[in-house]
Design a protein around this motif. Sequence first.
Motif, short mmCIF file in Angstrom:
data_model
loop_
_atom_site.label_atom_id
_atom_site.label_comp_id
_atom_site.label_asym_id
_atom_site.label_seq_id
_atom_site.Cartn_x
_atom_site.Cartn_y
_atom_site.Cartn_z
N ALA A 90 3.35 30.14 -53.21
CA ALA A 90 4.47 29.29 -52.77
C ALA A 90 4.23 28.83 -51.33
N CYS A 91 3.72 29.71 -50.46
CA CYS A 91 3.42 29.32 -49.08
C CYS A 91 2.34 28.24 -49.05
N MET A 92 1.32 28.41 -49.89
CA MET A 92 0.23 27.43 -49.91
C MET A 92 0.73 26.07 -50.39
N VAL A 93 1.49 26.08 -51.49
CA VAL A 93 2.00 24.81 -52.02
C VAL A 93 3.00 24.19 -51.04
N GLY A 94 3.84 25.02 -50.45
CA GLY A 94 4.82 24.53 -49.49
C GLY A 94 4.17 23.88 -48.28
N TRP A 95 3.14 24.54 -47.75
CA TRP A 95 2.48 23.98 -46.57
C TRP A 95 1.69 22.74 -46.92
N GLU A 96 1.09 22.72 -48.10
CA GLU A 96 0.36 21.52 -48.55
C GLU A 96 1.33 20.33 -48.64
N LEU A 97 2.51 20.56 -49.23
CA LEU A 97 3.49 19.48 -49.36
C LEU A 97 4.00 19.04 -47.99
N ALA A 98 4.21 20.03 -47.11
CA ALA A 98 4.70 19.70 -45.76
C ALA A 98 3.69 18.82 -45.03
N THR A 99 2.40 19.18 -45.12
CA THR A 99 1.38 18.39 -44.42
C THR A 99 1.20 17.02 -45.10
N LEU A 100 1.35 17.01 -46.42
CA LEU A 100 1.20 15.75 -47.16
C LEU A 100 2.27 14.75 -46.75
N PHE A 101 3.51 15.23 -46.67
CA PHE A 101 4.61 14.31 -46.36
C PHE A 101 4.78 14.07 -44.86
N ALA A 102 4.09 14.86 -44.05
CA ALA A 102 4.14 14.62 -42.60
C ALA A 102 3.46 13.29 -42.29
N GLY A 103 2.46 12.94 -43.08
CA GLY A 103 1.87 11.60 -42.96
C GLY A 103 0.87 11.43 -41.83
N ASN A 104 0.62 12.45 -41.04
CA ASN A 104 -0.36 12.35 -39.95
C ASN A 104 -1.49 13.32 -40.24
N SER A 105 -2.56 12.80 -40.83
CA SER A 105 -3.61 13.71 -41.30
C SER A 105 -4.40 14.34 -40.16
N HIS A 106 -4.30 13.78 -38.95
CA HIS A 106 -4.99 14.42 -37.82
C HIS A 106 -4.20 15.63 -37.33
N LEU A 107 -2.89 15.42 -37.12
CA LEU A 107 -2.06 16.53 -36.62
C LEU A 107 -1.77 17.55 -37.72
N PHE A 108 -1.56 17.03 -38.92
CA PHE A 108 -1.19 17.91 -40.05
C PHE A 108 -2.17 17.71 -41.21
N PRO A 109 -3.36 18.26 -41.10
CA PRO A 109 -4.34 18.04 -42.18
C PRO A 109 -3.93 18.75 -43.47
N THR A 110 -4.08 18.05 -44.58
CA THR A 110 -3.85 18.68 -45.89
C THR A 110 -5.11 19.46 -46.28
N ALA A 111 -5.04 20.18 -47.38
CA ALA A 111 -6.21 20.91 -47.86
C ALA A 111 -7.35 19.93 -48.16
N SER A 112 -7.00 18.75 -48.69
CA SER A 112 -8.03 17.75 -48.98
C SER A 112 -8.70 17.26 -47.70
N ASP A 113 -7.89 17.08 -46.63
CA ASP A 113 -8.47 16.64 -45.35
C ASP A 113 -9.44 17.70 -44.82
N LEU A 114 -9.07 18.96 -44.93
CA LEU A 114 -9.95 20.04 -44.47
C LEU A 114 -11.24 20.04 -45.28
N TYR A 115 -11.08 19.85 -46.61
CA TYR A 115 -12.27 19.81 -47.47
C TYR A 115 -13.15 18.63 -47.10
N ASN A 116 -12.53 17.45 -46.89
CA ASN A 116 -13.33 16.26 -46.57
C ASN A 116 -14.14 16.46 -45.29
N ALA A 117 -13.53 17.16 -44.32
CA ALA A 117 -14.26 17.44 -43.07
C ALA A 117 -15.44 18.37 -43.34
N ALA A 118 -15.21 19.37 -44.20
CA ALA A 118 -16.27 20.34 -44.49
C ALA A 118 -17.35 19.74 -45.38
N ALA A 119 -16.96 18.76 -46.22
CA ALA A 119 -17.89 18.24 -47.23
C ALA A 119 -19.00 17.38 -46.64
#
Lengths: 142, 65
Positions: A90-119
């Motif tokens: 629930a914490c993981m899904v909650g934080w993912e949704l919070a970062t997703l809807f925050a709309g600023n991928s630099h300040l609030f990276p989603t899991a996908s943003d973190l993966y894209n940086a690592a990839a």
Amino acid sequence: MRRAESPPAKVAARSRWGRWPRVALFAGGAAYAWFAAGSRPFSTGGDAATAGAFALMAVLAAVVRVTDTQAVSRPPPAKGRLLAWVVAVACMVGWELATLFAGNSHLFPTASDLYNAAASSRLAKSVVFYLWLLLGWGLFGR
Amino acid sequence: MSRDLALEIWCAVALGLVSCVVLARVTGGRYATLRRVLHLLTATRPRTAAAFLGWMWVGWHLFAR
């Protein structure tokens, strides 16, 4: 006099596959992950590598179901409280949704943003791909 | 709120998931193991189908699109 206890589920699960087939399977998965990590998203190669993993997992799962003659007699994993898992997911899904809807991928990276940086590293991408394959194996291959 | 804090929260989330695995091991079955959770997710055919679709979506999202 104590009765002999039945073997634990872990032992039963291990005996289904011999040692070397398991080693070959996991090494093959690692090799496939390295190969797939060489492809780029939004490319035919990326589509084919991912779709190939779908097909391989579906075939492996089908083979396990057909050849697993001990499935009915094997006891399910021991029961235990799920609360910790529910809270963690629930914490993981909650934080993912919070970062997703925050709309600023630099300040609030989603899991996908973190993966894209690592990839950008093939090694990191292959590790993530391998973990994804392992998750699939854990879900459908056991 | 800074990016560093957001990343720290992600680390805490990952640590929480790892803690669940460790907790199941050290408490000797009092808490559900990862194996148990995966078993529950595929206990029935509809659940297996849903889990397979979810697993496919994650792979497609990360590696293809």
